[in-house]
Design an enzyme around this catalytic site. Structure first.
Site, PDB file in Angstrom:
ATOM      1  N   ASP A 432      -0.444   4.348   0.005  1.00 52.18           N
ATOM      2  CA  ASP A 432      -1.036   3.032  -0.163  1.00 52.18           C
ATOM      3  C   ASP A 432      -0.119   2.136   0.788  1.00 52.18           C
ATOM      4  OD1 ASP A 432      -0.922   0.650  -1.358  1.00 52.18           O
ATOM      5  OD2 ASP A 432      -0.999   0.956  -3.528  1.00 52.18           O
ATOM      6  N   HIS A 433      -0.710   1.495   1.328  1.00 54.48           N
ATOM      7  CA  HIS A 433      -0.066   0.774   2.487  1.00 54.48           C
ATOM      8  C   HIS A 433       0.712  -0.484   1.814  1.00 54.48           C
ATOM      9  CE1 HIS A 433       0.605   0.327   6.539  1.00 54.48           C
ATOM     10  NE2 HIS A 433      -0.351   0.573   7.238  1.00 54.48           N
ATOM     11  N   ARG A 434       0.430  -0.692   0.983  1.00 59.24           N
ATOM     12  CA  ARG A 434       1.493  -1.770   0.201  1.00 59.24           C
ATOM     13  C   ARG A 434       2.784  -1.321  -0.206  1.00 59.24           C
ATOM     14  NH1 ARG A 434      -2.139  -2.960  -5.247  1.00 59.24           N
ATOM     15  NH2 ARG A 434      -2.319  -0.758  -5.055  1.00 59.24           N
TER      16      ARG A 434
END
Length: 462
Positions: A432-434
């Protein structure tokens, strides 16, 4: 006289709203004890045997095997104990005090007993000497020749051209009409007071009579057939439906990215062989490659805790989790499931391996509990067992990352400056790039690859 109690499909936990009947464990007429399993159901998470909180005689079952029922729908009725007769002139229902286990399933207690309702006797029939609480079939046994046909309301009849109610017809006549899709309300009866007889239905069948309601229904069916190609239709429910919902949600909510690397697993396989031969015969179960990779993952997550987290969208916060509950993908006859090894960060390689073995066997036999399929914080997916090298796995929502492992196969590899045949594996990390940037994800994956290539690296963190 016996009191008939209704047992409804309980809430099986984890927010499940329906379950599919897999196998009935009792028949109508069987005597059941309190807390005896009566039906085996499959939820979106696991196979569960449902115990009945009442003891008595099964009087009815609801739902065939393969049918899906919502939580709260009737499962069966049980005749239990005896109750006092109703006082004369009573208009309410007598209160019963049945005994129940109060502990149908974890998180589900026996609710208030259903209220007894007095049977309504068809007009014109004499009351029997004893009036037991009985299913509708008991009325039919008193007067098998007649049955009331449900009628449309006057308002609906006026608006859709349907005639008024058909008072009483023979069950055989109704069955014949159903078999030929005839609406009895559209036929003129030749019997006394307009009663529809069998000859009337047979005449309508011969003349090919069609009710006004059938034409629109057939037209709608034709439209649906034209819009959707003919083919086998498989219901998207149960385990398959739950997986579909979770994967779709993951794609909608998580901005994922994937990085991958090839690693020389020759030393890892040699270390595994040494572990399994060191103890000699009777030294315990063999250490699997999956157990070694799981232990490497827990060590990597200790160094990169950003990937052992989840995102609270409403609060716009990243929640870093204190412990590692490691999920691993397992393919079963009922579809893909992800059992969870609890507190994997506190386990040894041998302990993780034993728990993976136990959970895998439970997954294959369909005996996993819902609690063993939830609460994961990171997932390990070994798709090498399918004979493929790489993949870009979809994150198991609401987790933040998943490590994919391909097959380990001999390949040409430059080792110590020379070309050699080594055992190579592809590792892929979807994250998850968040929760982190590519540097963190790359650092995690590189550490895992280093441990695969040089297992001694792992000793630094043990």
């Amino acid at each position: 006289m016996p009191q008939v109690l209704e047992f409804k499909l309980p809430d099986l936990g984890e927010g499940l709203t329906e379950a599919e009947i897999v196998r009935w464990l009792v028949e109508v007429g069987d005597v059941v004890a309190i807390d005896q399993p009566v039906v085996e159901v499959e939820t979106a998470k696991a196979m569960v045997e449902v115990p009945c909180p009442y003891g008595g005689v099964v009087t009815a079952r609801f739902g065939e095997e393969g049918k899906e029922l919502p939580v709260g729908a009737p499962l069966l009725t049980v005749a239990v104990g005896s109750v006092e007769p109703e006082p004369s002139g009573s208009t309410g229902a007598a209160e019963a005090e049945p005994s129940g286990s109060g502990n149908v399933l974890v998180g589900y207690g026996t609710g208030a007993p259903p209220v007894r309702r007095r049977r309504v006797r068809p007009e014109g029939l004499s009351a029997p000497a004893v009036a037991p609480v009985a299913p509708v079939a008991s009325i039919a046994s008193v007067a098998p020749a007649v049955a009331v046909v449900p009628a449309a309301s006057p308002a609906s009849a006026a608006s859709d051209g349907v005639r008024g109610p058909v008072a009483v017809v023979s069950p055989l006549v109704r069955k014949l009409a159903r078999q030929h899709d005839l609406d009895l309300r559209q036929l003129d009866g030749s019997g006394p007071d307009g009663l529809i007889l069998r000859a009337d239905v047979e005449s309508a069948i011969r003349s090919g009579a069609e009710t006004p309601q059938e034409a629109p229904q057939e037209a709608a069916a034709t439209d649906r057939a034209a819009a959707h190609p003919v083919g086998e239709r498989v219901p998207l429910r149960g385990v398959r439906g739950a997986v579909a919902d979770k994967l779709a949600r993951s794609r909608r909510e998580i901005p994922d990215a994937t990085c991958w690397v090839d690693a020389d697993a020759t030393e890892l396989m040699a270390a595994r062989a040494a572990m399994n031969s060191a103890g000699g015969p009777g030294a315990g179960p063999k250490v699997s490659v999956l157990a070694l990779l799981a232990r490497i993952c827990t060590a990597a997550l200790a160094r990169y805790p950003e990937l052992n987290s989840t995102v609270d969208q409403e609060a716009r916060e990243i929640v870093r989790l204190p412990g590692v509950h490691l999920g691993f993908a397992a393919q079963t006859e009922r579809g893909l499931v992800v059992p969870v090894v609890r507190d994997a960060h506190a386990r040894s390689t041998e302990s993780i391996g034993a728990e993976i073995t136990r959970l895998t066997e439970a997954a294959r036999t369909g005996t996993l509990k819902p609690a063993e399929l939830t609460g994961g914080t990171f997932t390990l997916n070994n798709y090498g067992v399918f004979g493929v090298d790489g993949s870009t796995p979809i994150i198991n929502h609401p987790e933040a990352a998943m490590l994919g492992v391909g097959r380990i196969v001999p390949k040409p590899w430059v080792h110590e400056g020379e070309l050699a045949v080594r055992r190579v594996v592809q590792l892929s990390l979807t994250f998850d790039h968040r929760v982190c940037d590519g540097g963190t994800a790359g650092g995690f994956l590189r550490y895992v690859a280093d441990c695969v290539e040089q297992p001694a690296v792992l000793l630094r963190t043990l």
